[in-house]
Design a protein around this motif. Structure first.
Motif, mmCIF file in Angstrom:
data_model
loop_
_atom_site.group_PDB
_atom_site.id
_atom_site.type_symbol
_atom_site.label_atom_id
_atom_site.label_comp_id
_atom_site.label_asym_id
_atom_site.label_seq_id
_atom_site.Cartn_x
_atom_site.Cartn_y
_atom_site.Cartn_z
ATOM 1 N N MET A 1 6.688 92.043 39.024
ATOM 2 C CA MET A 1 6.685 90.615 39.234
ATOM 3 C C MET A 1 7.801 89.644 38.804
ATOM 4 O O MET A 1 8.480 89.867 37.643
ATOM 5 N N ALA A 2 8.070 88.759 39.591
ATOM 6 C CA ALA A 2 9.379 87.736 39.321
ATOM 7 C C ALA A 2 9.184 86.859 38.174
ATOM 8 O O ALA A 2 7.865 86.347 37.870
ATOM 9 N N GLU A 3 10.104 86.656 37.448
ATOM 10 C CA GLU A 3 9.722 85.645 36.130
ATOM 11 C C GLU A 3 9.822 84.342 36.745
ATOM 12 O O GLU A 3 10.343 83.762 38.099
ATOM 13 N N LYS A 4 8.895 83.548 36.168
ATOM 14 C CA LYS A 4 8.580 82.273 36.256
ATOM 15 C C LYS A 4 9.667 81.238 35.994
ATOM 16 O O LYS A 4 10.286 81.408 34.979
ATOM 17 N N LYS A 5 10.140 80.371 36.813
ATOM 18 C CA LYS A 5 11.362 79.487 36.701
ATOM 19 C C LYS A 5 10.850 78.017 36.526
ATOM 20 O O LYS A 5 10.042 77.761 37.256
ATOM 21 N N TRP A 6 11.330 77.265 35.587
ATOM 22 C CA TRP A 6 11.107 75.822 35.347
ATOM 23 C C TRP A 6 12.307 75.167 35.681
ATOM 24 O O TRP A 6 13.416 75.417 34.983
ATOM 25 N N VAL A 7 12.199 74.025 36.057
ATOM 26 C CA VAL A 7 13.625 73.161 36.281
ATOM 27 C C VAL A 7 13.316 71.890 35.230
ATOM 28 O O VAL A 7 12.057 71.324 34.857
ATOM 29 N N PRO A 8 14.340 71.163 34.943
ATOM 30 C CA PRO A 8 14.325 70.163 34.158
ATOM 31 C C PRO A 8 13.413 68.991 34.615
ATOM 32 O O PRO A 8 13.396 68.845 35.934
ATOM 33 N N GLY A 9 12.743 68.559 33.674
ATOM 34 C CA GLY A 9 11.687 67.399 34.192
ATOM 35 C C GLY A 9 10.276 67.906 34.479
ATOM 36 O O GLY A 9 9.324 67.223 34.317
ATOM 37 N N GLU A 10 9.913 69.213 34.468
ATOM 38 C CA GLU A 10 8.787 69.743 34.699
ATOM 39 C C GLU A 10 8.180 69.858 33.252
ATOM 40 O O GLU A 10 8.776 69.789 32.036
ATOM 41 N N GLU A 11 6.694 69.920 33.328
ATOM 42 C CA GLU A 11 6.151 69.967 31.805
ATOM 43 C C GLU A 11 6.130 71.273 31.435
ATOM 44 O O GLU A 11 5.990 72.218 32.121
ATOM 45 N N VAL A 12 6.245 71.582 30.170
ATOM 46 C CA VAL A 12 6.532 72.856 29.605
ATOM 47 C C VAL A 12 5.053 73.298 29.202
ATOM 48 O O VAL A 12 4.154 72.712 28.888
ATOM 49 N N PRO A 13 4.604 74.588 29.902
ATOM 50 C CA PRO A 13 3.391 74.976 30.006
ATOM 51 C C PRO A 13 2.842 75.794 28.626
ATOM 52 O O PRO A 13 1.774 75.473 28.340
ATOM 53 N N THR A 14 3.765 76.133 27.993
ATOM 54 C CA THR A 14 3.324 76.716 26.624
ATOM 55 C C THR A 14 4.657 76.741 25.606
ATOM 56 O O THR A 14 5.621 77.033 26.081
ATOM 57 N N SER A 15 4.133 76.608 24.386
ATOM 58 C CA SER A 15 5.120 76.416 23.256
ATOM 59 C C SER A 15 5.940 77.580 23.275
ATOM 60 O O SER A 15 5.273 78.802 23.210
ATOM 61 N N GLY A 16 7.195 77.685 22.907
ATOM 62 C CA GLY A 16 8.094 78.823 22.732
ATOM 63 C C GLY A 16 9.484 78.639 22.876
ATOM 64 O O GLY A 16 9.754 77.478 23.325
ATOM 65 N N ASN A 17 10.280 79.711 23.116
ATOM 66 C CA ASN A 17 11.736 79.525 23.157
ATOM 67 C C ASN A 17 11.836 79.937 24.696
ATOM 68 O O ASN A 17 11.446 80.800 25.421
ATOM 69 N N TYR A 18 13.025 79.067 25.351
ATOM 70 C CA TYR A 18 13.205 79.038 26.721
ATOM 71 C C TYR A 18 14.867 79.186 26.825
ATOM 72 O O TYR A 18 15.364 78.480 25.996
ATOM 73 N N THR A 19 15.174 79.824 27.661
ATOM 74 C CA THR A 19 16.755 80.025 27.840
ATOM 75 C C THR A 19 16.981 79.121 29.290
ATOM 76 O O THR A 19 16.261 79.324 30.149
ATOM 77 N N ALA A 20 18.059 78.559 29.291
ATOM 78 C CA ALA A 20 18.395 77.821 30.259
ATOM 79 C C ALA A 20 19.647 78.688 31.178
ATOM 80 O O ALA A 20 20.550 79.175 30.236
ATOM 81 N N TYR A 21 19.599 78.437 32.328
ATOM 82 C CA TYR A 21 20.497 79.175 33.220
ATOM 83 C C TYR A 21 20.932 78.362 34.346
ATOM 84 O O TYR A 21 20.332 77.565 34.796
#
Length: 53
Positions: free
Chosen positions: A1-21
């Motif tokens: 399964m592919a990793e879910k990616k979020w872009v700037p401005g979207e709502e954070v779905p779950t509290s946690g650590n996120y890495t920007a690429y």
């Protein structure tokens, strides 16, 4: 399964650590984000965030 990616401005779905690429898959650092907040802007267009496991 592919990793879910979020872009700037979207709502954070779950509290946690996120890495920007950037669009070339280079790591731009990681940060702790809280659920319901928005992903912060990045310095490069085409950047995205992935949740750390």
């Amino acid at each position: 399964m592919a990793e879910k990616k979020w872009v700037p401005g979207e709502e954070v779905p779950t509290s946690g650590n996120y890495t920007a690429y950037d669009k070339n898959c280079r790591c731009g650092g990681s940060t702790y984000l809280e659920k319901g907040k928005r992903f912060p802007a990045t310095q490069h267009s085409g950047s995205y965030y992935v949740r750390e496991k």
